[in-house]
Design a protein around this motif. Structure first.
Motif, PDB file in Angstrom:
ATOM      1  N   THR A 263      -9.299  19.534  37.200  1.00 13.61           N
ATOM      2  CA  THR A 263      -9.928  20.580  37.986  1.00 13.61           C
ATOM      3  C   THR A 263      -8.955  21.089  39.032  1.00 13.61           C
ATOM      4  O   THR A 263      -7.775  20.837  38.980  1.00 13.61           O
ATOM      5  CB  THR A 263     -11.217  20.058  38.638  1.00 13.61           C
TER       6      THR A 263
ATOM      7  N   ARG B 103      -6.300  33.479  38.954  1.00 11.16           N
ATOM      8  CA  ARG B 103      -7.191  34.063  37.973  1.00 11.16           C
ATOM      9  C   ARG B 103      -8.127  35.131  38.505  1.00 11.16           C
ATOM     10  O   ARG B 103      -8.656  35.906  37.734  1.00 11.16           O
ATOM     11  CB  ARG B 103      -7.991  32.970  37.277  1.00 11.16           C
TER      12      ARG B 103
ATOM     13  N   ASP C 141     -17.997  25.353  39.133  1.00 12.15           N
ATOM     14  CA  ASP C 141     -17.099  26.370  39.674  1.00 12.15           C
ATOM     15  C   ASP C 141     -16.637  27.341  38.586  1.00 12.15           C
ATOM     16  O   ASP C 141     -16.583  28.559  38.791  1.00 12.15           O
ATOM     17  CB  ASP C 141     -15.877  25.710  40.322  1.00 12.15           C
ATOM     18  N   THR C 142     -16.302  26.800  37.412  1.00 19.31           N
ATOM     19  CA  THR C 142     -15.860  27.656  36.309  1.00 19.31           C
ATOM     20  C   THR C 142     -16.969  28.602  35.868  1.00 19.31           C
ATOM     21  O   THR C 142     -16.752  29.811  35.711  1.00 19.31           O
ATOM     22  CB  THR C 142     -15.395  26.794  35.125  1.00 19.31           C
TER      23      THR C 142
ATOM     24  N   GLU D 165     -17.583  31.354  38.535  1.00 21.49           N
ATOM     25  CA  GLU D 165     -16.556  32.393  38.570  1.00 21.49           C
ATOM     26  C   GLU D 165     -16.607  33.262  37.319  1.00 21.49           C
ATOM     27  O   GLU D 165     -16.339  34.466  37.379  1.00 21.49           O
ATOM     28  CB  GLU D 165     -15.180  31.760  38.741  1.00 21.49           C
ATOM     29  N   CYS D 166     -16.946  32.672  36.180  1.00 23.21           N
ATOM     30  CA  CYS D 166     -17.042  33.464  34.954  1.00 23.21           C
ATOM     31  C   CYS D 166     -18.199  34.459  35.018  1.00 23.21           C
ATOM     32  O   CYS D 166     -18.170  35.494  34.351  1.00 23.21           O
ATOM     33  CB  CYS D 166     -17.202  32.543  33.747  1.00 23.21           C
TER      34      CYS D 166
ATOM     35  N   CYS E 129     -14.401  35.388  30.051  1.00 20.08           N
ATOM     36  CA  CYS E 129     -14.055  33.983  29.923  1.00 20.08           C
ATOM     37  C   CYS E 129     -14.106  33.648  28.436  1.00 20.08           C
ATOM     38  O   CYS E 129     -15.183  33.547  27.848  1.00 20.08           O
ATOM     39  CB  CYS E 129     -15.007  33.108  30.729  1.00 20.08           C
TER      40      CYS E 129
ATOM     41  N   MET F 242      -9.016  27.453  32.708  1.00 17.43           N
ATOM     42  CA  MET F 242     -10.100  27.086  33.602  1.00 17.43           C
ATOM     43  C   MET F 242     -10.485  25.635  33.345  1.00 17.43           C
ATOM     44  O   MET F 242     -10.406  25.160  32.204  1.00 17.43           O
ATOM     45  CB  MET F 242     -11.320  27.974  33.356  1.00 17.43           C
TER      46      MET F 242
ATOM     47  N   TYR G 238     -12.630  22.781  32.262  1.00 23.11           N
ATOM     48  CA  TYR G 238     -13.830  22.675  31.434  1.00 23.11           C
ATOM     49  C   TYR G 238     -13.565  21.623  30.363  1.00 23.11           C
ATOM     50  O   TYR G 238     -12.396  21.319  30.070  1.00 23.11           O
ATOM     51  CB  TYR G 238     -14.151  24.035  30.794  1.00 23.11           C
TER      52      TYR G 238
ATOM     53  N   TYR H 228      -9.784  32.407  31.414  1.00 20.64           N
ATOM     54  CA  TYR H 228     -10.251  33.580  32.164  1.00 20.64           C
ATOM     55  C   TYR H 228      -9.258  34.705  31.885  1.00 20.64           C
ATOM     56  O   TYR H 228      -8.119  34.690  32.371  1.00 20.64           O
ATOM     57  CB  TYR H 228     -10.316  33.252  33.653  1.00 20.64           C
TER      58      TYR H 228
END
Length: 322
Positions: free
Chosen positions: A37, A43, A165-166, A169-170, A182, A241, A243, A249
């Motif tokens: 992470t 990005r 968080d991912t 943001e996506c 994404c 990202m 995950y 992204y």
């Protein structure tokens, strides 16, 4: 995008990012110890600097340390102390991962720049899932509780926070003039590139190459020869990202940018052929974007450039066929 080139690119990226296993393997063995992470400062143009951001960065470094193979530490801390002894004082307490930004005037032979390059072992990185399998897994913030159950992550874990968080943001709206996606599979990434450039455009993909193996993430690098500008009437940048499986992204900005390949040599002898992108118009970026704090400037006042890590991609539409 020309079909023969698409097949070549797919083969290259599949070898690098996809191990051929199915989603069951990815779900049962989500990167062994967890997800790498930490915020990717490249990005999102609208990303703010605030207390939440800095706490996320610190959380990311804690996870990076946790994921180091066999518990080995690198020499980053020593180099941080050395690098910070040379730049201006405003960098003294700066998070080292932010040291990727610079001015276009710095792109000249002999210039020395402190640069942070993440060093990730591809064999421990998340892999792409085939499109049909990635499409069968929910990808939304609303589905996060269910996703944590699928991947067997506790709700208060570092992995859960990285996934949150991912996904957040996506789902954020793009800034003015930006198109984004994404990509949850290699196929969806290629489809996005086709959509931006046109299905009959000729393209090429660039990435940073490290010629030497080293665990040093931050050090002073010197530009060895005149940077090579790659004509880029259109450009799509794709950033990794955090995950359980590979997520990129990808975004296209209508404002003008310049793309360079820069041959670098570090203080310890590391060499890299690095991709650098310079954004000529930053007037639509958030005033709190991290680059402005690093460079000490305001939106729209100067061109902002940054280097790309090795696991990020820059797609370019060749000018002859646009």
């Amino acid at each position: 995008m020309l079909m023969d080139l698409k097949l070549v690119v797919m083969l290259v990226i599949v070898v690098q990012c996809y191990n051929g296993n199915n989603k069951v393997n990815a779900i049962r063995h989500p990167m062994n110890d967890g997800i790498p992470t930490g915020m990717n400062v490249l990005r999102l143009h609208s990303m703010d600097v605030d207390d939440k951001y800095h706490s996320d960065v610190e959380r990311g470094h804690a996870m990076d340390d946790h994921l180091q193979i066999h518990g080995e530490k690198d020499s980053t801390d020593a180099h941080i102390a050395h690098v910070h002894a040379h730049p201006s004082s405003h960098m003294d307490h700066m998070d080292p991962s932010l040291l990727v930004f610079f001015f276009i005037e710095d792109l000249k032979v002999g210039k020395t720049i402190p640069i942070y390059f993440p060093k990730r072992d591809p064999s421990f990185s998340p892999h792409f899932l085939p499109r049909e399998e990635s499409n069968s897994i929910p990808f939304s913030l609303e589905s996060l509780p269910h996703l944590l159950q699928i991947f067997s992550f506790p709700q208060d874990s570092l992995q859960a926070k990285a996934m949150e968080d991912t996904l957040r943001e996506c789902e954020m709206k793009p800034i003015k003039g930006e198109s984004k996606l994404c990509a949850t599979s290699l196929e969806s990434m290629l489809d996005f590139v086709d959509e931006i450039f046109g299905f009959h455009s000729q393209v090429k993909v660039l990435s940073t190459t490290h010629f030497t193996k080293s665990t040093t993430r931050l050090q002073n690098y010197t530009i060895l020869k005149n940077p090579e500008e790659t004509p880029a009437p259109k450009m799509v940048a794709c950033h990794t990202m955090p995950y359980p499986y590979a997520i990129f992204y990808c975004h296209y900005q209508e404002s003008e940018s310049k793309v360079f390949k820069v041959l670098l040599e570090g203080e310890n002898g590391d060499r890299a052929d690095a991709v650098a992108v310079c954004h000529l118009d930053t007037s639509q970026w958030s005033p709190n974007h991290v680059s402005f704090g690093v460079l000490g400037i305001e939106p729209g006042s100067k061109t902002v450039c940054h280097f790309f890590p090795a696991d990020n991609l820059v797609w370019i539409a060749l000018p002859s066929l646009i």
